[in-house]
Design a protein around this motif. Structure first.
Motif, PDB file in Angstrom:
ATOM      1  N   ALA A   1      11.609  12.938 -28.733  1.00  0.00           N
ATOM      2  CA  ALA A   1      12.089  14.296 -28.457  1.00  0.00           C
ATOM      3  C   ALA A   1      13.411  14.284 -27.702  1.00  0.00           C
ATOM      4  CB  ALA A   1      11.040  15.060 -27.651  1.00  0.00           C
ATOM      5  N   ASP A   2      13.644  13.229 -26.927  1.00  0.00           N
ATOM      6  CA  ASP A   2      14.865  13.144 -26.130  1.00  0.00           C
ATOM      7  C   ASP A   2      16.095  12.958 -27.013  1.00  0.00           C
ATOM      8  OD1 ASP A   2      15.700  13.372 -23.484  1.00  0.00           O
ATOM      9  OD2 ASP A   2      16.093  11.237 -23.331  1.00  0.00           O
TER      10      ASP A   2
ATOM     11  N   ILE B   1       6.969  16.438 -21.507  1.00  0.00           N
ATOM     12  CA  ILE B   1       6.105  15.574 -22.321  1.00  0.00           C
ATOM     13  C   ILE B   1       5.798  14.281 -21.573  1.00  0.00           C
ATOM     14  CG2 ILE B   1       5.897  14.365 -24.529  1.00  0.00           C
ATOM     15  CD1 ILE B   1       7.937  16.361 -25.675  1.00  0.00           C
TER      16      ILE B   1
ATOM     17  N   THR C   1      12.505  17.796 -21.992  1.00  0.00           N
ATOM     18  CA  THR C   1      11.597  16.853 -22.644  1.00  0.00           C
ATOM     19  C   THR C   1      10.773  16.056 -21.639  1.00  0.00           C
ATOM     20  OG1 THR C   1      13.398  15.227 -22.739  1.00  0.00           O
ATOM     21  CG2 THR C   1      13.051  16.609 -24.677  1.00  0.00           C
TER      22      THR C   1
ATOM     23  N   SER D   1      20.756  22.349 -17.756  1.00  0.00           N
ATOM     24  CA  SER D   1      21.433  21.343 -18.575  1.00  0.00           C
ATOM     25  C   SER D   1      22.880  21.777 -18.818  1.00  0.00           C
ATOM     26  CB  SER D   1      20.697  21.169 -19.909  1.00  0.00           C
ATOM     27  OG  SER D   1      21.325  20.195 -20.706  1.00  0.00           O
TER      28      SER D   1
ATOM     29  N   VAL E   1      16.558  14.533 -29.986  1.00  0.00           N
ATOM     30  CA  VAL E   1      16.906  15.824 -30.576  1.00  0.00           C
ATOM     31  C   VAL E   1      17.036  16.870 -29.475  1.00  0.00           C
ATOM     32  CG1 VAL E   1      15.759  15.242 -32.721  1.00  0.00           C
ATOM     33  CG2 VAL E   1      14.497  16.434 -30.950  1.00  0.00           C
ATOM     34  N   SER E   2      17.583  18.004 -29.829  1.00  0.00           N
ATOM     35  CA  SER E   2      17.775  19.086 -28.861  1.00  0.00           C
ATOM     36  C   SER E   2      16.583  20.038 -28.918  1.00  0.00           C
ATOM     37  CB  SER E   2      19.070  19.840 -29.173  1.00  0.00           C
ATOM     38  OG  SER E   2      19.260  20.904 -28.273  1.00  0.00           O
ATOM     39  N   LEU E   3      15.834  20.104 -27.824  1.00  0.00           N
ATOM     40  CA  LEU E   3      14.679  20.990 -27.742  1.00  0.00           C
ATOM     41  C   LEU E   3      14.955  22.096 -26.724  1.00  0.00           C
ATOM     42  CD1 LEU E   3      11.724  18.416 -27.788  1.00  0.00           C
ATOM     43  CD2 LEU E   3      12.602  19.787 -29.682  1.00  0.00           C
ATOM     44  N   PRO E   4      14.300  23.244 -26.869  1.00  0.00           N
ATOM     45  CA  PRO E   4      14.567  24.377 -25.963  1.00  0.00           C
ATOM     46  C   PRO E   4      13.885  24.263 -24.607  1.00  0.00           C
ATOM     47  CG  PRO E   4      12.922  24.982 -27.598  1.00  0.00           C
ATOM     48  CD  PRO E   4      13.404  23.616 -27.979  1.00  0.00           C
ATOM     49  N   PHE E   5      13.353  23.110 -24.266  1.00  0.00           N
ATOM     50  CA  PHE E   5      12.708  22.902 -22.967  1.00  0.00           C
ATOM     51  C   PHE E   5      12.949  21.467 -22.522  1.00  0.00           C
ATOM     52  CE2 PHE E   5       9.625  21.883 -26.250  1.00  0.00           C
ATOM     53  CZ  PHE E   5       9.113  20.658 -25.821  1.00  0.00           C
TER      54      PHE E   5
END
Length: 236
Positions: free
Chosen positions: A187-188, A199, A196, A43, A190-194
């Motif tokens: 989830a898309d 999912i 999305t 990313s 917000v910022s997640l460490p993997f």
């Protein structure tokens, strides 16, 4: 006078084995290709992204190709959801399908920009900083930029939620899998460490397996659903 409730099966129970297999393959490839693109390409944005593409042409090409191929399979998944949900919730199903067509068109535009960035990075003839500055962080407030923003964000984000509500009501696919697609959209944001798309891929693969396991109608016995998909209707 009301008679005892009768069972109505998912529309997929009347499909041939080949049709169910084709639908399952469409869902599975949509999820796997989408996930592959996100797993291969980090990313990155701007100059960092252009530099990575120039230094890693093989992986960058794989990620871009997976993104391109995922789009038509996502369109196929949209058609599949429409077929499964329109009997129970025709307005929601058609609204979700139309919105998703706009959203996928926007996705195709994004892929086109990605292809341009890939070609520019590989050519070495355009300064990465100048190209990144020209592209910017997103579409501007021009007419085409505004139309794109409305098509992609309204189509993709609202469209998937509306369509999943229709699929939920239809009980044609496992409701937990439906929730995964909605969770992906949340989830898309917000910022997640993997990625999305993990999912989304899980939900799509779950739907694919469920579709493969659907059983057709046999004479003298009610059809079975795909994970709780049989709903009762009353006749008066």
């Amino acid at each position: 006078m009301t008679t005892p409730a009768t069972r109505t099966a998912s529309p997929a129970t009347s499909w041939s084995r080949g049709a169910r297999a084709a639908g399952a393959l469409t869902l599975a490839l949509a999820g796997l290709l989408w996930l592959l693109a996100d797993l291969v390409e980090p990313s990155l944005e701007g100059v960092a992204s252009q530099t990575w593409i120039a230094e890693n042409p093989g992986p960058a090409g794989v990620a871009l190709t997976a993104d391109m191929l995922a789009t038509p399979f996502l369109a196929g998944a949209t058609a599949l959801w429409l077929l499964l949900a329109r009997a129970r919730s025709p307005r929601l199903a058609w609204t979700g399908a139309v919105l998703l067509v706009f959203g996928l068109t926007g996705q195709a535009v994004i892929t086109g920009v990605g292809l341009t960035a890939y070609m520019v990075a590989q050519s070495g003839k355009v300064d990465a900083a100048a190209f990144s500055a020209a592209i910017g962080d997103g579409p501007d407030a021009s007419l085409p930029g505004t139309v794109f923003t409305m098509m992609f964000f309204a189509g993709a984000f609202i469209g998937i939620v509306v369509m999943m509500v229709a699929v939920w009501r239809s009980r044609a696919l496992p409701r937990a899998a439906v929730l995964l697609l909605v969770a992906f959209q949340a989830a898309d944001i917000v910022s997640l460490p993997f990625p999305t798309t993990v999912i989304a891929a899980a939900g799509l693969l779950w739907m694919a397996v469920s579709l493969l396991r659907a059983r057709g109608v046999r004479a003298g016995r009610p059809a079975e659903d795909m994970g709780g998909g049989v709903h009762a209707v009353e006749r008066s």
